[in-house]
Write an enzyme that holds these catalytic residues in place. Structure first.
Site, PDB file in Angstrom:
ATOM      1  CG  ASP A  54      -2.169  -0.782   1.001  1.00 12.45           C
ATOM      2  OD1 ASP A  54      -2.435  -1.143  -0.153  1.00 12.45           O
ATOM      3  OD2 ASP A  54      -2.893  -1.034   1.985  1.00 12.45           O
ATOM      4  CE  LYS A  76      -6.980   8.880  -3.952  1.00 14.17           C
ATOM      5  NZ  LYS A  76      -8.212   9.212  -3.328  1.00 14.17           N
ATOM      6  CG  MET A 190      -7.998   7.769   6.675  1.00 17.88           C
ATOM      7  SD  MET A 190      -8.960   6.394   6.033  1.00 17.88           S
ATOM      8  CE  MET A 190      -9.226   5.431   7.504  1.00 17.88           C
TER       9      MET A 190
HETATM   10  C1  LIG Z   1      -6.232   3.816   5.548  1.00 11.62           C
HETATM   11  S1  LIG Z   1      -5.738   4.299   7.159  1.00 11.62           S
HETATM   12  C2  LIG Z   1      -4.675   2.961   7.545  1.00 11.62           C
HETATM   13  C3  LIG Z   1      -4.461   2.794   9.032  1.00 11.62           C
HETATM   14  C4  LIG Z   1      -3.487   1.674   9.337  1.00 11.62           C
HETATM   15  N1  LIG Z   1      -4.053   0.389   8.982  1.00 11.62           N
HETATM   16  C5  LIG Z   1      -3.054   1.668  10.807  1.00 11.62           C
HETATM   17  O1  LIG Z   1      -3.394   0.715  11.533  1.00 11.62           O
HETATM   18  O2  LIG Z   1      -2.358   2.583  11.225  1.00 11.62           O
HETATM   19  C6  LIG Z   1      -4.640   5.617   6.809  1.00 11.62           C
HETATM   20  C7  LIG Z   1      -4.595   6.622   7.937  1.00 11.62           C
HETATM   21  O3  LIG Z   1      -3.801   6.118   9.007  1.00 11.62           O
HETATM   22  C8  LIG Z   1      -3.131   7.174   9.642  1.00 11.62           C
HETATM   23  N2  LIG Z   1      -1.689   6.966   9.510  1.00 11.62           N
HETATM   24  C9  LIG Z   1      -1.072   5.900   9.008  1.00 11.62           C
HETATM   25  N3  LIG Z   1       0.269   6.013   9.110  1.00 11.62           N
HETATM   26  C10 LIG Z   1       0.490   7.198   9.689  1.00 11.62           C
HETATM   27  C11 LIG Z   1       1.667   7.901  10.077  1.00 11.62           C
HETATM   28  N4  LIG Z   1       2.892   7.404   9.891  1.00 11.62           N
HETATM   29  N5  LIG Z   1       1.523   9.110  10.664  1.00 11.62           N
HETATM   30  C12 LIG Z   1       0.310   9.625  10.888  1.00 11.62           C
HETATM   31  N6  LIG Z   1      -0.831   9.004  10.539  1.00 11.62           N
HETATM   32  C13 LIG Z   1      -0.751   7.814   9.958  1.00 11.62           C
HETATM   33  C14 LIG Z   1      -3.573   8.450   8.951  1.00 11.62           C
HETATM   34  O4  LIG Z   1      -4.694   8.947   9.641  1.00 11.62           O
HETATM   35  C15 LIG Z   1      -3.941   7.938   7.581  1.00 11.62           C
HETATM   36  O5  LIG Z   1      -4.828   8.813   6.932  1.00 11.62           O
END
Ligand SMILES: C[S@@+](CC[C@H](N)C(=O)[O-])C[C@H]1O[C@@H](n2cnc3c(N)ncnc32)[C@H](O)[C@@H]1O
Length: 273
Positions: A54, A76, A190
């Site tokens: 991803d 994406k 998100m």
């Molecule tokens: C589709 S979700 C996936 C979440 C992921 N499965 C998790 O458990 O962290 C994507 C969102 O996760 C958060 N996110 C993921 N990695 C991040 C990071 N390194 N820093 C801040 N937010 C993060 C953000 O809110 C982003 O928009």
């Protein structure tokens, strides 16, 4: 104390699960810092024939894969629409049926706002064996790197993980007023696009406008940035400072601990703050 990292330990890695051909491993890569990969995630990367990954999975992490492994992007990219979930699931099934060791690599944890559940269901319906390898989710591990504990005994007995993804849309299925009334901290994934709408809904539901908010951008990466503000100002601050996804938004008293902890908490680059 010695700092020699080459000293052998008493335990080798032979007890870890084997990656069998024709199976799919749904693996969480954590929020970004490769140091947060689990041993099972590294095993998966080392042994996979095919890695379907991803957008939030960094090259640093992909570089743990064997040189001959095929890497396939399924996220994406730059304004392009995301691949359809059904197409990704079908691709995993096709690769597994061809006998590959298929690694489906996702940011954070595959079962936390990561569509891992949907993919596991598709694999189960197709009769494909899979292994779930949990990862450190951004809403817990990312906040930890920003020196914000998800719980302490003095602040909260519960914590809410929520997505702000549909908050501005016609089909927002989240009852924000109900969440507001619990008083528990809310950790928003998100959440940047509709931060203003979510904050307004929480305040309308009874949350104090002065509730502390932390916006943690690129959590656990060298570019991590933490901005602390209040619920009534969060969306305006985010716009003014140009804070953008990926970001975790923490709302509640746990954020107040940041001021005391951050000056001593070492981040991904070995600096404090
Ligand atoms: C589709 S979700 C996936 C979440 C992921 N499965 C998790 O458990 O962290 C994507 C969102 O996760 C958060 N996110 C993921 N990695 C991040 C990071 N390194 N820093 C801040 N937010 C993060 C953000 O809110 C982003 O928009």
């Amino acid at each position: 104390m010695t700092d020699d990292r080459s000293i052998p330990s008493r335990r080798d890695l032979s007890g870890l699960p084997r990656f069998e051909p024709g199976t799919v491993w749904l693996v969480g890569a954590g929020p970004g810092d490769p140091g947060l990969l689990t041993l099972n995630a590294v095993t998966a990367l080392r042994h996979a024939d095919h890695v379907v990954y991803d957008a939030l999975v960094s090259d640093e992490i992909l570089d743990f894969a064997a040189p001959g492994a095929h890497r396939e992007f399924a996220g994406k990219r730059g304004g392009m629409p995301s691949p359809r979930q059904r197409d990704i699931s079908e691709r995993l099934i096709e690769l597994a049926r061809a006998g590959a060791r298929v690694l489906r690599l996702k940011g954070g944890d595959p079962f936390v706002f990561g569509r891992g559940g949907e993919e596991a269901l598709a694999l189960a319906s197709a009769g494909i064996r899979f292994r779930i390898v949990p990862g450190i989710t951004a809403g817990i591990g990312g906040l930890a790197y920003a020196a914000i504990p998800a719980t302490t005994r003095d602040t909260n007995r519960a914590v809410i993980l929520a997505t702000g993804h549909s908050a501005g849309g016609a089909v927002d299925t989240c009852d924000w007023a109900a969440l507001a009334k619990t008083g528990a901290p809310i950790i928003l994934y998100m959440g940047m696009t509709f931060l203003g709408e979510v904050a307004a809904a929480l305040m309308a539901g009874g949350r104090d406008p002065r509730t502390a908010v932390a916006i943690v951008v690129n959590a656990t990466a060298a570019t991590q940035r933490t901005h602390v503000t209040t619920l009534d100002r969060a969306a305006a601050d985010a716009e003014q400072l140009g804070l953008a996804a990926p970001a975790i938004v923490a709302i509640g008293d746990i954020v107040n601990l940041h001021a005391a902890l951050a000056p001593f908490s070492l981040n991904a680059t070995g600096q404090v703050g």
